[in-house]
Motif scaffolding. Structure first.
Motif, PDB file in Angstrom:
ATOM      1  N   PHE A  50       0.824  -1.203   0.000  1.00  0.00           N
ATOM      2  CA  PHE A  50       0.000   0.000   0.000  1.00  0.00           C
ATOM      3  C   PHE A  50       0.863   1.260   0.000  1.00  0.00           C
ATOM      4  O   PHE A  50       1.907   1.312   0.648  1.00  0.00           O
ATOM      5  N   LEU A  51       0.395   2.247  -0.738  1.00  0.00           N
ATOM      6  CA  LEU A  51       1.017   3.568  -0.710  1.00  0.00           C
ATOM      7  C   LEU A  51       0.569   4.292   0.551  1.00  0.00           C
ATOM      8  O   LEU A  51      -0.605   4.227   0.945  1.00  0.00           O
ATOM      9  N   THR A  52       1.482   4.985   1.203  1.00  0.00           N
ATOM     10  CA  THR A  52       1.083   5.862   2.295  1.00  0.00           C
ATOM     11  C   THR A  52       0.366   7.075   1.696  1.00  0.00           C
ATOM     12  O   THR A  52       0.428   7.326   0.483  1.00  0.00           O
ATOM     13  N   GLU A  53      -0.311   7.842   2.526  1.00  0.00           N
ATOM     14  CA  GLU A  53      -0.986   9.037   2.029  1.00  0.00           C
ATOM     15  C   GLU A  53       0.020  10.004   1.406  1.00  0.00           C
ATOM     16  O   GLU A  53      -0.266  10.639   0.380  1.00  0.00           O
ATOM     17  N   GLU A  54       1.191  10.118   2.032  1.00  0.00           N
ATOM     18  CA  GLU A  54       2.226  11.013   1.498  1.00  0.00           C
ATOM     19  C   GLU A  54       2.721  10.524   0.141  1.00  0.00           C
ATOM     20  O   GLU A  54       2.884  11.317  -0.786  1.00  0.00           O
ATOM     21  N   GLN A  55       2.943   9.227   0.011  1.00  0.00           N
ATOM     22  CA  GLN A  55       3.400   8.665  -1.257  1.00  0.00           C
ATOM     23  C   GLN A  55       2.351   8.827  -2.359  1.00  0.00           C
ATOM     24  O   GLN A  55       2.670   9.167  -3.492  1.00  0.00           O
ATOM     25  N   GLU A  56       1.086   8.613  -1.987  1.00  0.00           N
ATOM     26  CA  GLU A  56       0.019   8.767  -2.972  1.00  0.00           C
ATOM     27  C   GLU A  56      -0.069  10.210  -3.463  1.00  0.00           C
ATOM     28  O   GLU A  56      -0.295  10.475  -4.651  1.00  0.00           O
TER      29      GLU A  56
END
Length: 289
Positions: A50-56
């Motif tokens: 899963f992508l973190t919110e920051e990565q997304e």
């Protein structure tokens, strides 16, 4: 949060008007490798992470920039060239595969570990001199560009790739005032060579984002830089010294003829991987009369 693979689907769909599926997949692979440090070989094993919110958010910003036509290399601030990584920004051209061919050809011509003295003119990101120095460590390498910003980028790239280059901020069109008695074994250049009439055939991501100073030459003087650098080479190449150019494919014959008329010998016109005239190799040879 979304899986890496789920965002890839959105990424490809959003870019459908600009890139075909294979190109979009390649762009996503570069993004994943740069931002998540996941190599291509490991992607299938990790695509369900899963992508973190920051990565997304970072991925969404990259996608938005790509939709404007901005090249992925400027988004990531890096490009790969001949096995090395270079910082790139709007002050320098993105290194091209054709230029890799030029470097490869030069390295094929100079395989002995001799202490050559060479200069690259119009260096941009520094991809040519840095790569040559990396493979010819005994060489003394100089690098010239009119753009201070480009030279700062090239200096960073030299440091990042652990090579020593002598950088010169100057205009080659004024070469008579720059050098005294310096002599070189190799002079190489990929100067501006695109004429204004060729703009209609160019991709908008090049026209809109890459530095025009490094791309274009006036229609009335398409060989300006080649003629100037050839004159510089006549004065500053050693006997049996080599001159290498990346050229405009439409001016191969004219460039070759110009070099021959200036007195260069063994002038070779070389085609690139697409069969277009792309490289010229000439030698300075004094003829005994």
């Amino acid at each position: 949060m979304r899986r890496i693979a789920d965002f890839e689907v959105e990424f490809i769909n959003e870019l459908a008007n600009l890139y075909d599926r294979q190109e979009a997949e390649e762009l996503y692979s570069l993004l994943v490798e740069n931002k998540l440090q996941i190599k291509r070989a490991a992607y299938k094993l990790r695509q369900d992470e899963f992508l973190t919110e920051e990565q997304e958010q970072v991925f969404k910003q990259a996608l938005a920039a790509l939709k404007t036509g901005k090249p992925i290399q400027y988004i990531l601030n890096e490009a790969h060239f001949y096995g090395l990584t270079f910082e790139v920004n709007p002050y320098v051209l993105i290194p091209r595969a054709e230029t890799e061919e030029l470097v490869h050809y030069i390295l094929q011509q100079h395989t002995s570990p001799q202490a050559l003295k060479l200069i690259d003119i119009g260096t941009g990101s520094g991809c040519i001199p840095i790569t040559l120095k990396k493979h010819l460590p005994a060489a003394q390498v100089s690098s010239l560009d009119i753009s201070k910003e480009a030279l700062l980028t090239a200096q960073k790239n030299a440091t990042n790739n652990d090579v020593a280059i002598h950088f010169i901020n100057a205009d080659i069109l004024e070469w008579e005032y720059l050098f005294s008695d310096q002599q070189f074994d190799i002079i190489v250049s990929n100067p501006p060579y695109i004429t204004p009439k060729e703009k209609d055939d160019m991709h908008l991501n090049v026209l809109n984002f890459e530095p025009h100073l490094a791309l274009f030459v006036e229609e009335v003087a398409p060989l300006l830089f080649y003629e100037t650098i050839a004159s510089f080479a006549l004065a500053h190449l050693r006997e049996q010294g080599d001159l290498y150019f990346e050229i405009n494919r439409y001016y191969g014959a004219q460039t070759k003829d110009m070099l021959q008329k200036k007195g260069f010998q063994e002038v070779r016109l070389i085609q690139d991987m697409y069969g277009a005239d792309r490289i010229i190799h000439a030698r300075k040879v004094f003829r005994n009369i």
